[in-house]
Design an enzyme around this catalytic site. Structure first.
Site, PDB file in Angstrom:
ATOM      1  N   LYS A  32       0.634   3.499  -2.907  1.00  0.00           N
ATOM      2  CA  LYS A  32      -0.498   4.416  -3.124  1.00  0.00           C
ATOM      3  C   LYS A  32      -0.057   5.884  -3.067  1.00  0.00           C
ATOM      4  O   LYS A  32      -0.721   6.746  -3.623  1.00  0.00           O
ATOM      5  CB  LYS A  32      -1.623   4.111  -2.127  1.00  0.00           C
ATOM      6  CG  LYS A  32      -2.290   2.765  -2.424  1.00  0.00           C
ATOM      7  CD  LYS A  32      -3.249   2.290  -1.342  1.00  0.00           C
ATOM      8  CE  LYS A  32      -3.797   0.896  -1.707  1.00  0.00           C
ATOM      9  NZ  LYS A  32      -4.387   0.161  -0.618  1.00  0.00           N
ATOM     10  N   SER A  74       0.804  -1.239   0.000  1.00  0.00           N
ATOM     11  CA  SER A  74       0.000   0.000   0.000  1.00  0.00           C
ATOM     12  C   SER A  74       0.831   1.280   0.000  1.00  0.00           C
ATOM     13  O   SER A  74       0.283   2.347  -0.271  1.00  0.00           O
ATOM     14  CB  SER A  74      -0.905   0.027   1.226  1.00  0.00           C
ATOM     15  OG  SER A  74      -2.216  -0.251   0.851  1.00  0.00           O
ATOM     16  N   VAL A 130       0.993  -3.734   3.871  1.00  0.00           N
ATOM     17  CA  VAL A 130       0.938  -5.039   4.538  1.00  0.00           C
ATOM     18  C   VAL A 130       2.206  -5.877   4.347  1.00  0.00           C
ATOM     19  O   VAL A 130       2.322  -6.957   4.907  1.00  0.00           O
ATOM     20  CB  VAL A 130      -0.316  -5.864   4.129  1.00  0.00           C
ATOM     21  CG1 VAL A 130      -1.589  -5.189   4.575  1.00  0.00           C
ATOM     22  CG2 VAL A 130      -0.334  -6.155   2.641  1.00  0.00           C
ATOM     23  N   TYR A 155      -4.498   2.836   7.400  1.00  0.00           N
ATOM     24  CA  TYR A 155      -5.746   2.079   7.492  1.00  0.00           C
ATOM     25  C   TYR A 155      -6.648   2.712   8.561  1.00  0.00           C
ATOM     26  O   TYR A 155      -6.596   3.929   8.790  1.00  0.00           O
ATOM     27  CB  TYR A 155      -5.463   0.587   7.776  1.00  0.00           C
ATOM     28  CG  TYR A 155      -4.424   0.007   6.855  1.00  0.00           C
ATOM     29  CD1 TYR A 155      -4.675  -0.117   5.493  1.00  0.00           C
ATOM     30  CD2 TYR A 155      -3.174  -0.391   7.315  1.00  0.00           C
ATOM     31  CE1 TYR A 155      -3.723  -0.643   4.628  1.00  0.00           C
ATOM     32  CE2 TYR A 155      -2.214  -0.922   6.465  1.00  0.00           C
ATOM     33  CZ  TYR A 155      -2.499  -1.037   5.123  1.00  0.00           C
ATOM     34  OH  TYR A 155      -1.556  -1.547   4.268  1.00  0.00           O
ATOM     35  N   TYR A 201      -3.004  -2.001 -10.578  1.00  0.00           N
ATOM     36  CA  TYR A 201      -2.948  -1.811  -9.120  1.00  0.00           C
ATOM     37  C   TYR A 201      -2.115  -2.922  -8.455  1.00  0.00           C
ATOM     38  O   TYR A 201      -1.256  -2.655  -7.616  1.00  0.00           O
ATOM     39  CB  TYR A 201      -4.381  -1.762  -8.562  1.00  0.00           C
ATOM     40  CG  TYR A 201      -4.428  -1.860  -7.064  1.00  0.00           C
ATOM     41  CD1 TYR A 201      -3.992  -0.798  -6.264  1.00  0.00           C
ATOM     42  CD2 TYR A 201      -4.854  -3.024  -6.428  1.00  0.00           C
ATOM     43  CE1 TYR A 201      -3.991  -0.906  -4.876  1.00  0.00           C
ATOM     44  CE2 TYR A 201      -4.862  -3.137  -5.052  1.00  0.00           C
ATOM     45  CZ  TYR A 201      -4.428  -2.079  -4.282  1.00  0.00           C
ATOM     46  OH  TYR A 201      -4.408  -2.184  -2.920  1.00  0.00           O
TER      47      TYR A 201
END
Ligand code: GLU
Length: 313
Positions: A73, A70, A267, A249, A197
């Protein structure tokens, strides 16, 4: 004005933090949804600091590449903002979600407009924009290319095994994308968008490379490399704000409370933290807590920033 400790003292602090992490018994659990993440040793722990205008300092497993997941991102958001600017915010919100990163419930309530670009549906809309804009795509994935350019390191790569595993286990992300397609918030082919992605999630970088690649955020947009991608001071500030409120998160509030800096986790066990005007930090240890943030990477960043008095508050 903050005065950094001299490099020798700084190195001692980093080594001391990593040494303490070695003896921690509560190390969390590695992500288990794909073997490439499940199989990484929980003993791994590294940290790197990239001060503005100075060489990278690091300790532990700071040169070992890991799956950035992540954390990618941040980079995809930079590209999408570079392509469409503020129009992005018509398709993705800017509020913390308070829900797990791959929640479908909230998306249905909010008619296919994801809460923010750092939860999966938001990142999938961002990938849609990147896919649309890079049709005549270069050999490299645009997010990989950006990471390589920002870190000035062309050895950074996509782990193809991780990518294949992400594709094989990616039904939930495809479900999010199909739902947004039904709501008119995806323009390209869902498979193509989700594969883009998954590919960015499968980029591997070390703490040293990550600290370098995110230093432009500490530079407040005054960074030659990042300005080529449209990162103005205002845009850098806004990305930092989103990291602070949405980067970890549904524990983003807790991380802001403990660290007081813009952070983004993944993660794979990595966490990036930005000290505006001073440095970027990256820490890694694969064991995660129940919210998906690395137990020891977060503790290492918390400890370092506490010892140096680094906070935006
Ligand atoms: N690649 C995984 C997914 O999208 C995890 C991303 C992450 O939160 O680090 O489901």
């Amino acid at each position: 004005m903050f005065q950094p400790p001299d490099p020798v003292r700084f190195q001692e602090i980093l080594d001391d933090i990593v040494d303490r992490m070695r003896f921690e018994t509560e190390r969390g659990a590695a992500a288990s949804y794909i073997p490439e993440l499940a199989d990484v040793s929980l003993n791994r722990c590294g940290i790197a600091v990239a001060p503005l205008g100075g060489p990278v300092l690091s300790s532990g497993d700071s040169a070992v590449p890991f799956s950035i997941q992540s954390i990618s991102k941040i980079f995809s958001l930079v590209l999408a903002l570079g392509h469409v600017g503020a129009a992005l915010w018509q398709r993705v919100g800017r509020e913390p979600s308070g829900d797990p990163f791959n929640s479908i419930v909230q998306l249905e309530f909010e008619r296919g407009k994801p809460r923010n670009p750092f939860i999966n549906p938001g990142a999938i809309v961002v990938s849609d924009i990147i896919t649309l804009k890079s049709r005549e795509a270069a050999e490299n994935h645009p997010v990989l290319q950006l990471c390589q350019d920002l870190a000035d390191d062309h050895t950074i790569y996509v782990n193809e095994n991780v990518f294949q595993s992400e594709v094989a286990t990616g039904d939930r992300n495809r479900a999010l994308a199909y739902f947004m397609l039904a709501e008119g918030n995806i323009e390209c082919d869902v498979r193509q968008v989700t594969e883009s992605y998954f590919r960015q999630c499968s980029i591997e970088m070390s703490c040293q490379q990550l600290a370098l690649a995110t230093r432009f955020l500490a530079a407040g947009g005054n960074d030659k490399g990042a300005s080529r991608f449209g990162v103005t001071p205002e845009r850098a500030r806004r990305i930092n704000s989103l990291m602070m409120t949405c980067g970890c998160y549904d524990a983003s509030g807790e991380v802001a409370f403990r660290v007081g800096l813009p952070c983004k986790s993944g993660v794979g066990g990595g966490i990036v933290a930005i000290v505006p005007g001073i440095a970027s930090l990256a820490a890694w240890s694969p064991g995660l807590d129940e919210k998906g943030n690395s137990v020891l990477a977060l503790r290492a960043i918390e400890e370092l920033t506490r010892r140096l008095g680094w906070s935006v508050f």
